[in-house]
Write a protein that holds these residues in place. Structure first.
Motif, PDB file in Angstrom:
ATOM      1  N   ILE A 297       0.868  -1.161   0.000  1.00 39.88           N
ATOM      2  CA  ILE A 297       0.000   0.000   0.000  1.00 39.88           C
ATOM      3  C   ILE A 297       0.911   1.219   0.000  1.00 39.88           C
ATOM      4  N   VAL A 298       0.831   2.011  -1.072  1.00 38.81           N
ATOM      5  CA  VAL A 298       1.823   3.043  -1.371  1.00 38.81           C
ATOM      6  C   VAL A 298       1.139   4.388  -1.576  1.00 38.81           C
ATOM      7  N   GLU A 299       1.786   5.453  -1.108  1.00 38.47           N
ATOM      8  CA  GLU A 299       1.264   6.802  -1.308  1.00 38.47           C
ATOM      9  C   GLU A 299       1.883   7.441  -2.550  1.00 38.47           C
ATOM     10  N   THR A 300       1.020   7.993  -3.400  1.00 35.61           N
ATOM     11  CA  THR A 300       1.471   8.708  -4.592  1.00 35.61           C
ATOM     12  C   THR A 300       0.493   9.833  -4.879  1.00 35.61           C
ATOM     13  N   HIS A 301       0.998  10.943  -5.381  1.00 33.68           N
ATOM     14  CA  HIS A 301       0.212  12.184  -5.522  1.00 33.68           C
ATOM     15  C   HIS A 301       0.593  12.848  -6.844  1.00 33.68           C
ATOM     16  N   PRO A 302      -0.385  13.419  -7.566  1.00 35.27           N
ATOM     17  CA  PRO A 302      -0.056  14.098  -8.828  1.00 35.27           C
ATOM     18  C   PRO A 302       0.949  15.239  -8.658  1.00 35.27           C
ATOM     19  N   GLU A 303       0.895  15.919  -7.518  1.00 38.23           N
ATOM     20  CA  GLU A 303       1.832  17.007  -7.213  1.00 38.23           C
ATOM     21  C   GLU A 303       2.226  16.901  -5.735  1.00 38.23           C
ATOM     22  N   PRO A 304       3.140  16.000  -5.421  1.00 41.97           N
ATOM     23  CA  PRO A 304       3.463  15.754  -4.006  1.00 41.97           C
ATOM     24  C   PRO A 304       3.868  16.991  -3.227  1.00 41.97           C
ATOM     25  N   GLU A 305       4.567  17.897  -3.882  1.00 46.43           N
ATOM     26  CA  GLU A 305       5.048  19.093  -3.184  1.00 46.43           C
ATOM     27  C   GLU A 305       3.897  19.952  -2.670  1.00 46.43           C
ATOM     28  N   LYS A 306       2.708  19.802  -3.251  1.00 46.95           N
ATOM     29  CA  LYS A 306       1.548  20.580  -2.841  1.00 46.95           C
ATOM     30  C   LYS A 306       0.610  19.785  -1.928  1.00 46.95           C
ATOM     31  N   ALA A 307       0.976  18.578  -1.578  1.00 49.74           N
ATOM     32  CA  ALA A 307       0.112  17.724  -0.760  1.00 49.74           C
ATOM     33  C   ALA A 307      -0.139  18.352   0.604  1.00 49.74           C
ATOM     34  N   LEU A 308      -1.346  18.163   1.110  1.00 50.77           N
ATOM     35  CA  LEU A 308      -1.728  18.732   2.398  1.00 50.77           C
ATOM     36  C   LEU A 308      -1.329  17.849   3.574  1.00 50.77           C
ATOM     37  N   SER A 309      -0.861  16.626   3.282  1.00 53.94           N
ATOM     38  CA  SER A 309      -0.365  15.739   4.331  1.00 53.94           C
ATOM     39  C   SER A 309       0.680  14.809   3.734  1.00 53.94           C
ATOM     40  N   ASP A 310       1.713  14.496   4.513  1.00 53.58           N
ATOM     41  CA  ASP A 310       2.772  13.552   4.118  1.00 53.58           C
ATOM     42  C   ASP A 310       3.376  13.864   2.749  1.00 53.58           C
ATOM     43  N   ALA A 311       3.628  15.132   2.494  1.00 51.86           N
ATOM     44  CA  ALA A 311       4.133  15.531   1.173  1.00 51.86           C
ATOM     45  C   ALA A 311       5.474  14.888   0.842  1.00 51.86           C
ATOM     46  N   ALA A 312       6.358  14.755   1.829  1.00 51.24           N
ATOM     47  CA  ALA A 312       7.723  14.310   1.563  1.00 51.24           C
ATOM     48  C   ALA A 312       7.817  12.855   1.135  1.00 51.24           C
ATOM     49  N   GLN A 313       6.815  12.035   1.486  1.00 51.42           N
ATOM     50  CA  GLN A 313       6.922  10.595   1.226  1.00 51.42           C
ATOM     51  C   GLN A 313       6.070  10.119   0.057  1.00 51.42           C
ATOM     52  N   GLN A 314       5.289  11.007  -0.551  1.00 53.52           N
ATOM     53  CA  GLN A 314       4.423  10.594  -1.646  1.00 53.52           C
ATOM     54  C   GLN A 314       5.183  10.607  -2.972  1.00 53.52           C
ATOM     55  N   LEU A 315       5.024   9.538  -3.745  1.00 53.43           N
ATOM     56  CA  LEU A 315       5.745   9.393  -5.008  1.00 53.43           C
ATOM     57  C   LEU A 315       5.124  10.236  -6.109  1.00 53.43           C
ATOM     58  N   HIS A 316       5.986  10.758  -7.004  1.00 51.74           N
ATOM     59  CA  HIS A 316       5.508  11.312  -8.260  1.00 51.74           C
ATOM     60  C   HIS A 316       5.018  10.170  -9.142  1.00 51.74           C
ATOM     61  N   GLU A 317       4.272  10.512 -10.184  1.00 53.08           N
ATOM     62  CA  GLU A 317       3.766   9.469 -11.072  1.00 53.08           C
ATOM     63  C   GLU A 317       4.887   8.634 -11.671  1.00 53.08           C
ATOM     64  N   GLU A 318       5.946   9.282 -12.147  1.00 56.16           N
ATOM     65  CA  GLU A 318       7.025   8.529 -12.783  1.00 56.16           C
ATOM     66  C   GLU A 318       7.737   7.610 -11.783  1.00 56.16           C
ATOM     67  N   GLU A 319       7.799   8.018 -10.524  1.00 54.86           N
ATOM     68  CA  GLU A 319       8.397   7.164  -9.501  1.00 54.86           C
ATOM     69  C   GLU A 319       7.496   5.965  -9.193  1.00 54.86           C
ATOM     70  N   PHE A 320       6.190   6.198  -9.189  1.00 57.26           N
ATOM     71  CA  PHE A 320       5.276   5.081  -8.989  1.00 57.26           C
ATOM     72  C   PHE A 320       5.371   4.090 -10.151  1.00 57.26           C
ATOM     73  N   ALA A 321       5.487   4.611 -11.366  1.00 58.84           N
ATOM     74  CA  ALA A 321       5.644   3.741 -12.533  1.00 58.84           C
ATOM     75  C   ALA A 321       6.922   2.903 -12.409  1.00 58.84           C
ATOM     76  N   GLU A 322       7.981   3.516 -11.925  1.00 56.98           N
ATOM     77  CA  GLU A 322       9.243   2.790 -11.722  1.00 56.98           C
ATOM     78  C   GLU A 322       9.064   1.677 -10.688  1.00 56.98           C
ATOM     79  N   LEU A 323       8.368   1.993  -9.589  1.00 57.32           N
ATOM     80  CA  LEU A 323       8.120   0.985  -8.566  1.00 57.32           C
ATOM     81  C   LEU A 323       7.361  -0.202  -9.141  1.00 57.32           C
TER      82      LEU A 323
END
Length: 344
Positions: A297-323
């Motif tokens: 169970i993984v956190e990913t966000h379209p724009e992690p830097e703008k996330a309202l919670s846990d911004a530092a640990q959420q993957l960008h789309e390309e990072e999720f694709a790599e995972l």
């Protein structure tokens, strides 16, 4: 106690055993294997006289006391892995699934974007918090009911089942109307009233390990759900508190093989919370899969830097694709199955 039926037993003999279990105040749990049929009698510790009583019943081969305090979760009661099946895949018994999405549901646009790309890259479930338990009362607490409606819309568009957290017993009915899987977070892992409530709701439950829980305590929490008749529980190792401060939590990778030697329930890894930093999420996820985890169970966000919670640990789309690409290769090398991406 565990009642082992003889080979070639008659069905009426099995039903008579089950009726007798209920008659003496125990709860029966039937497990039919390829070669052996087991009936767990769940309740107080049996007396020698009671065990002899059941040994004398027609069709019974043996009666064995269950040694573990977690009865229904134990491999003694069910000696083969539980496999949970969803429209998008299976988890347990060599089958691996991935749930992915933002930490919190922040807007319709953000959630739908995430749902579309996690599906495109092969995720099997959409995760997202409509209700957020936060350390600070001033932090973003989620969109509540509106967040549930957004998740429901994302499910209608993508076909991905929804996993979202429920915080209290009085929320269970509401969340269960929208979610396919009810998540119990680390802070509520020993909220016994909540565990019983989700056990009665009839939906699969994703139970995260508390940040200071032993594995025995973790399985006893699962037992609260199982004891209410809900056997569809996924255990999630999400990191524990130790003296180490380099990471947000310490991911207990050893918990995966230990739990799988104790319980038939699927075991997943949450690599996002122990990492606390997106650079470390992929290595931790792969370590969990290598240890035998049945899912992520993984956190990913379209724009992690703008996330309202846990911004530092959420993957960008390309990072999720790599995972997902690395996970596919690793799971195949381990001779296990990562369900194919959902089409349509």
């Amino acid at each position: 106690m565990l009642i082992v039926m003889k080979r070639g037993y008659m069905e009426e003999e099995l039903q008579a055993v089950i009726r007798e279990i209920e008659k003496v105040g125990y709860r029966p749990h039937l497990s039919r294997g390829v070669e052996t049929t087991l009936v767990g009698a769940i309740g107080r510790g049996p007396t020698p006289e009671l065990m002899e009583h059941f040994r004398a019943l027609p069709g019974v081969a043996e009666v064995i006391p269950i040694s573990k305090p977690w009865k229904l979760a134990s491999l003694e009661v069910q000696p083969f892995p539980t496999v949970l099946e969803f429209p998008t895949g299976k988890t347990g018994g060599g089958h691996v699934m991935v749930a992915a999405g933002p930490c919190g549901v922040e807007s319709r646009d953000q959630t739908l974007k995430a749902a579309r790309y996690v599906k495109a890259h092969g995720a099997h479930m959409l995760r997202g918090g409509a209700f957020k338990p936060r350390t600070s009362p001033y932090a973003f607490q989620g969109l509540g009911v509106e967040g549930l409606k957004i998740l429901a819309e994302a499910k209608r568009e993508t076909g991905l089942p929804i996993v979202t957290e429920v915080l209290s017993p009085d929320q269970v009915e509401l969340v269960a109307e929208h979610a396919d899987v009810l998540q119990i977070g680390a802070r509520n892992a020993q909220n016994f009233a909540l565990l019983q409530a989700v056990g009665e709701a009839g939906k699969p439950v994703l139970l995260k390990r508390g940040m200071s829980m032993t594995l025995e305590e973790f399985l006893m929490s699962a037992e609260y759900v199982l004891s209410r008749g809900n056997m569809r529980v996924i255990l999630v190792e999400r990191g524990i508190r130790t003296f180490e401060k380099a990471t947000r939590f310490t991911l207990d990778v050893a918990a995966v093989p230990v739990l799988k030697s104790w319980t038939h329930l699927p075991v997943w890894i949450d690599p996002s919370h122990p990492a606390g930093k997106r650079d470390w999420v992929i290595p931790l996820a792969l370590a969990g899969l290598a240890a035998g985890a049945d899912g992520l169970i993984v956190e990913t966000h379209p724009e992690p830097e703008k996330a309202l919670s846990d911004a530092a640990q959420q993957l960008h789309e390309e990072e999720f694709a790599e995972l997902m690409e690395k996970a596919r290769r690793l799971v195949a090398a381990l001779d296990r199955t990562l369900s194919a991406p959902v089409l349509g």
